[in-house]
Motif scaffolding. Structure first.
Motif, PDB file in Angstrom:
ATOM      1  N   THR A  16       0.863  -1.172   0.000  1.00 45.38           N
ATOM      2  CA  THR A  16       0.000   0.000   0.000  1.00 45.38           C
ATOM      3  C   THR A  16       0.906   1.230   0.000  1.00 45.38           C
ATOM      4  N   CYS A  17       0.355   2.415   0.050  1.00 43.13           N
ATOM      5  CA  CYS A  17       1.174   3.634  -0.026  1.00 43.13           C
ATOM      6  C   CYS A  17       0.642   4.659   0.970  1.00 43.13           C
ATOM      7  N   HIS A  18       1.430   5.685   1.236  1.00 46.46           N
ATOM      8  CA  HIS A  18       1.008   6.731   2.185  1.00 46.46           C
ATOM      9  C   HIS A  18      -0.126   7.590   1.626  1.00 46.46           C
ATOM     10  N   ALA A  19      -0.241   7.600   0.316  1.00 47.35           N
ATOM     11  CA  ALA A  19      -1.373   8.225  -0.368  1.00 47.35           C
ATOM     12  C   ALA A  19      -1.374   7.546  -1.732  1.00 47.35           C
ATOM     13  N   TYR A  20      -2.493   7.604  -2.432  1.00 45.77           N
ATOM     14  CA  TYR A  20      -2.509   6.990  -3.760  1.00 45.77           C
ATOM     15  C   TYR A  20      -2.455   8.049  -4.848  1.00 45.77           C
ATOM     16  N   CYS A  21      -1.674   7.759  -5.865  1.00 46.20           N
ATOM     17  CA  CYS A  21      -1.621   8.637  -7.029  1.00 46.20           C
ATOM     18  C   CYS A  21      -2.815   8.289  -7.911  1.00 46.20           C
ATOM     19  N   SER A  22      -3.480   9.325  -8.374  1.00 44.42           N
ATOM     20  CA  SER A  22      -4.712   9.066  -9.111  1.00 44.42           C
ATOM     21  C   SER A  22      -4.461   8.343 -10.433  1.00 44.42           C
ATOM     22  N   PHE A  23      -3.240   8.375 -10.937  1.00 45.91           N
ATOM     23  CA  PHE A  23      -2.965   7.703 -12.208  1.00 45.91           C
ATOM     24  C   PHE A  23      -2.603   6.233 -12.023  1.00 45.91           C
ATOM     25  N   CYS A  24      -2.393   5.823 -10.798  1.00 42.00           N
ATOM     26  CA  CYS A  24      -1.863   4.482 -10.558  1.00 42.00           C
ATOM     27  C   CYS A  24      -2.994   3.474 -10.558  1.00 42.00           C
ATOM     28  N   PHE A  25      -2.749   2.357 -11.197  1.00 38.95           N
ATOM     29  CA  PHE A  25      -3.805   1.361 -11.280  1.00 38.95           C
ATOM     30  C   PHE A  25      -3.380   0.086 -10.577  1.00 38.95           C
ATOM     31  N   ARG A  26      -2.663   0.229  -9.499  1.00 36.19           N
ATOM     32  CA  ARG A  26      -2.215  -0.958  -8.794  1.00 36.19           C
ATOM     33  C   ARG A  26      -3.191  -1.390  -7.718  1.00 36.19           C
ATOM     34  N   TRP A  27      -4.409  -0.874  -7.781  1.00 38.09           N
ATOM     35  CA  TRP A  27      -5.342  -1.186  -6.700  1.00 38.09           C
ATOM     36  C   TRP A  27      -5.547  -2.664  -6.429  1.00 38.09           C
TER      37      TRP A  27
ATOM     38  N   GLN B  21      -3.469  -4.649  -6.010  1.00 43.70           N
ATOM     39  CA  GLN B  21      -2.388  -4.982  -5.093  1.00 43.70           C
ATOM     40  C   GLN B  21      -2.561  -4.359  -3.717  1.00 43.70           C
ATOM     41  N   PHE B  22      -3.397  -3.327  -3.654  1.00 41.56           N
ATOM     42  CA  PHE B  22      -3.414  -2.534  -2.438  1.00 41.56           C
ATOM     43  C   PHE B  22      -4.163  -3.203  -1.289  1.00 41.56           C
ATOM     44  N   VAL B  23      -3.718  -4.345  -0.955  1.00 45.54           N
ATOM     45  CA  VAL B  23      -4.247  -5.049   0.207  1.00 45.54           C
ATOM     46  C   VAL B  23      -3.060  -5.606   0.980  1.00 45.54           C
TER      47      VAL B  23
ATOM     48  N   GLY C  98       6.339  -2.048  -4.698  1.00 46.06           N
ATOM     49  CA  GLY C  98       5.020  -2.317  -4.123  1.00 46.06           C
ATOM     50  C   GLY C  98       3.914  -1.918  -5.069  1.00 46.06           C
ATOM     51  N   GLY C  99       3.000  -1.131  -4.604  1.00 43.68           N
ATOM     52  CA  GLY C  99       2.880  -0.302  -3.437  1.00 43.68           C
ATOM     53  C   GLY C  99       4.141   0.488  -3.099  1.00 43.68           C
ATOM     54  N   ASP C 100       4.319   0.705  -1.834  1.00 39.50           N
ATOM     55  CA  ASP C 100       5.481   1.440  -1.365  1.00 39.50           C
ATOM     56  C   ASP C 100       6.107   0.714  -0.175  1.00 39.50           C
TER      57      ASP C 100
ATOM     58  N   THR D  66      10.138   4.091  -3.908  1.00 38.53           N
ATOM     59  CA  THR D  66       9.270   4.695  -2.889  1.00 38.53           C
ATOM     60  C   THR D  66       8.781   6.087  -3.256  1.00 38.53           C
ATOM     61  N   LYS D  67       7.588   6.387  -2.779  1.00 39.72           N
ATOM     62  CA  LYS D  67       7.107   7.761  -2.866  1.00 39.72           C
ATOM     63  C   LYS D  67       6.960   8.372  -1.477  1.00 39.72           C
ATOM     64  N   ALA D  68       7.530   7.712  -0.484  1.00 42.25           N
ATOM     65  CA  ALA D  68       7.380   8.200   0.890  1.00 42.25           C
ATOM     66  C   ALA D  68       8.050   9.558   1.096  1.00 42.25           C
TER      67      ALA D  68
ATOM     68  N   ALA E   4       7.996  11.967  -0.886  1.00 39.31           N
ATOM     69  CA  ALA E   4       7.037  12.967  -1.356  1.00 39.31           C
ATOM     70  C   ALA E   4       5.748  12.956  -0.529  1.00 39.31           C
ATOM     71  N   PHE E   5       5.311  11.792  -0.084  1.00 39.71           N
ATOM     72  CA  PHE E   5       3.992  11.689   0.545  1.00 39.71           C
ATOM     73  C   PHE E   5       4.014  11.646   2.072  1.00 39.71           C
ATOM     74  N   TRP E   6       5.118  11.220   2.655  1.00 37.48           N
ATOM     75  CA  TRP E   6       5.189  11.198   4.117  1.00 37.48           C
ATOM     76  C   TRP E   6       6.656  11.244   4.570  1.00 37.48           C
TER      77      TRP E   6
ATOM     78  N   GLY F 292      13.329   7.276  -5.879  1.00 34.27           N
ATOM     79  CA  GLY F 292      12.340   8.197  -5.306  1.00 34.27           C
ATOM     80  C   GLY F 292      11.400   8.711  -6.385  1.00 34.27           C
ATOM     81  N   HIS F 293      10.126   8.605  -6.085  1.00 33.00           N
ATOM     82  CA  HIS F 293       9.126   9.035  -7.059  1.00 33.00           C
ATOM     83  C   HIS F 293       8.719  10.472  -6.728  1.00 33.00           C
ATOM     84  N   PHE F 294       9.081  11.410  -7.611  1.00 32.36           N
ATOM     85  CA  PHE F 294       8.705  12.823  -7.459  1.00 32.36           C
ATOM     86  C   PHE F 294       8.067  13.295  -8.757  1.00 32.36           C
TER      87      PHE F 294
HETATM   88  S1  SF4 Z   1       3.051   5.809  -4.645  1.00 31.17           S
HETATM   89 FE1  SF4 Z   1       3.567   4.488  -6.420  1.00 31.17          FE
HETATM   90  S2  SF4 Z   1       2.455   2.580  -6.103  1.00 31.17           S
HETATM   91 FE2  SF4 Z   1       1.591   4.102  -4.693  1.00 31.17          FE
HETATM   92  S3  SF4 Z   1      -0.135   4.977  -5.790  1.00 31.17           S
HETATM   93 FE3  SF4 Z   1       1.602   6.283  -6.263  1.00 31.17          FE
HETATM   94  S4  SF4 Z   1       2.499   5.423  -8.156  1.00 31.17           S
HETATM   95 FE4  SF4 Z   1       1.102   3.879  -7.308  1.00 31.17          FE
END
Ligand code: SF4
Ligand SMILES: *Cc1c(COP(=O)(O)O)cnc(C)c1O
Length: 465
Positions: free
Chosen positions: A158-169, A171-173, A205-207, A238-240, A242-244, A275-277
């Motif tokens: 899972t992730c600290h927030a979800y990006c609206s373009f991401c379709f990994r849902w 997986q998000f369990v 992941g996820g993250d 990771t996007k942590a 950026a997101f947390w 790092g995802h920015f």
């Molecule tokens: S942080 Fe990565 S895996 Fe999580 S929603 Fe965003 S793009 Fe998807």
């Protein structure tokens, strides 16, 4: 640039370490900022968020989103569902169900119906990427490129927030038990022992940075202790940051986390964060700067990547600033991706020609140290394909392309050409130039698939790291 030495306490809010709080469909209407939006707009968030993943958090909401600029604000676009992410008929279908006062089950059922139409093969990762050990499938791993093994720790999905373009849902369990982690780590080590060609393990992941230090440790320590000489680099996507970013500074296990990173480096392994920015705003708060400093101090490097997205970062100035800020903070620009197939792709996608123009213009604005970045790149079935540009050969307008990564390493860095097509947004929209029947790699792809007995090869459902 000189930095004051920040103490951990200087990042407290009202004298306390900030507490992570998520906002989802369940509670987003409680946000004071949301009150600025019309009821119709709030309803649209509810409709779209019932189909596509929606999770934001207090840091994104209070520090990244500029609420005076909503709805155009890129950070709002990044984490809040937008009306145009669903086509009208899908939107109306869900809107009607919600308006009718339907219960959770019916909303879920409708959501799943729509999702199936958004991406008919949501979990269809290519079979050929799933590694085997002693004849058994290792589902938490993917081995597509010779040197690099992708590893999906079950607790990092899972992730600290979800990006609206991401379709990994799908997986998000998450699975919440430590014993799974250690079992997976054992399998990872066992697989690596049999595969000396692997130099990199990429945690994704996820993250993976959603995991508590204790859990992350249970994955990383066995990997270090296995003392595998061919394993050079441990990467964490990771996007942590950026997101947390508090994760690395004020969280109760932050010190222990940095200690763990240091331990990896001291064991002689390169620890690399991917790092995802997506926007310069994500790199501007004092807390993210501090997080980056602390991570780098452990000996880890941070390489950066993001997809190119309409409504969020489709402007060369944004990318130039993004790369410059990254370099300034000691990060290494790495990839610009073309937005891949997602549920809301029509909302985000950018023609390949335009993507290349944005990349090129941004690249021209920055110095050589930021030109470590490569792109625009499509993570497709055969590999990562870079759009080198539009050019003319013998009077014919063509796309010049090349592999940055290939299922077969031999394909990498060989230029090849496709017919010019101003509307193409992905590799499968392209045809070989000069009347050729197929791209040079396609013959071999087909052979590989036949050998592996694959039927429904879908190059657009491969993960994108
Ligand atoms: S942080 Fe990565 S895996 Fe999580 S929603 Fe965003 S793009 Fe998807
Ligand atoms: C991008 C990617 C990697 C890593 O590739 P690098 O070019 O080494 O960063 C690994 N596996 C998959 C499936 C990827 O898409």
């Amino acid at each position: 640039m000189s930095h004051p030495e920040y103490t951990t306490e200087s990042h407290y809010i009202d004298g306390n370490p900030p507490k992570y709080k998520t906002y989802t469909l369940r509670n987003f209407r409680e946000l004071p900022q949301i009150q600025k939006l019309t009821e119709e707009h709030q309803f649209a968030i509810e409709v779209v968020g019932s189909v596509l993943p929606f999770k934001s958090n207090n840091y994104v909401i209070d520090q990244l989103i500029d609420w005076d600029k909503v709805p155009d604000d890129p950070m709002f676009q990044l984490t809040f569902p937008q009306r145009t992410m669903l086509k009208d008929h899908h939107f109306n279908k869900m809107a009607d169900v919600i308006r009718s006062g339907a219960g959770r089950d019916e909303i879920k059922k409708t959501a799943n119906e729509i999702r199936m139409e958004l991406n008919p093969n949501p979990a269809g990762q290519m079979e050929s990427n799933i590694p085997h050990l002693d004849g058994k499938r290792l589902d938490g791993m993917q081995h597509k490129y010779r040197e690099t093994l992708l590893f999906f720790p079950s607790q990092g999905q899972t992730c600290h927030a979800y990006c609206s373009f991401c379709f990994r849902w799908p997986q998000f369990v998450g699975i919440d038990e430590l014993k799974f982690a250690s079992k997976e780590a054992d399998l990872l080590v066992a697989y690596l022992k049999e595969h000396p060609e692997v130099t990199d393990v990429l945690f994704t992941g996820g993250d993976p940075m959603i995991m508590k230090t204790k859990i992350l440790k249970s994955y990383l320590e066995p990997l270090i202790e296995a003392d595998l000489p061919h394993l050079q680099t441990i990467r964490i996507g990771t996007k942590a940051l950026a997101f947390w970013p508090y994760k690395f500074v004020t969280e109760p296990d932050a010190e222990e986390l940095l200690g763990l990173f240091k331990k990896v480096s001291e064991a002689g392994k390169h620890l690399a964060f991917m790092g995802h920015f997506s926007h310069p705003r994500e790199m501007e708060t004092p807390i993210v700067e501090e997080a980056v400093r602390r991570v780098r101090k452990t000996g880890a490097q941070i390489r950066t990547q993001s997809p190119l997205l309409r409504h969020i970062n489709d402007d060369p100035n944004i990318w130039a600033e993004l790369w410059q800020k990254q370099v300034e903070q000691g990060m290494i620009p790495y990839y610009m991706f073309v937005a891949r197939d997602t549920g809301a792709r029509h909302h985000f996608d950018i023609p390949l020609e335009k993507a290349w123009e944005i990349f090129q213009e941004a690249y021209q604005k920055v110095s050589g140290v930021a030109r470590s970045v490569r792109g625009p790149s499509m993570s497709a079935g055969p590999g990562k394909v870079q759009v080198l540009g539009v050019t003319e050969i013998e009077g014919q307008k063509v796309f010049a392309l090349r592999f940055l990564q290939g299922r077969n390493p031999d394909w990498v860095h060989r230029p090849f050409y496709a017919e010019y097509n101003p509307e193409a947004v992905w590799l499968n929209d392209l045809k070989p130039a000069f009347g050729e029947k197929e791209f040079f790699y396609q013959r071999e792809m087909v052979n590989q698939q036949t050998q592996q007995g694959l039927s429904d090869f879908d190059e657009r459902t491969v993960f994108d790291e």
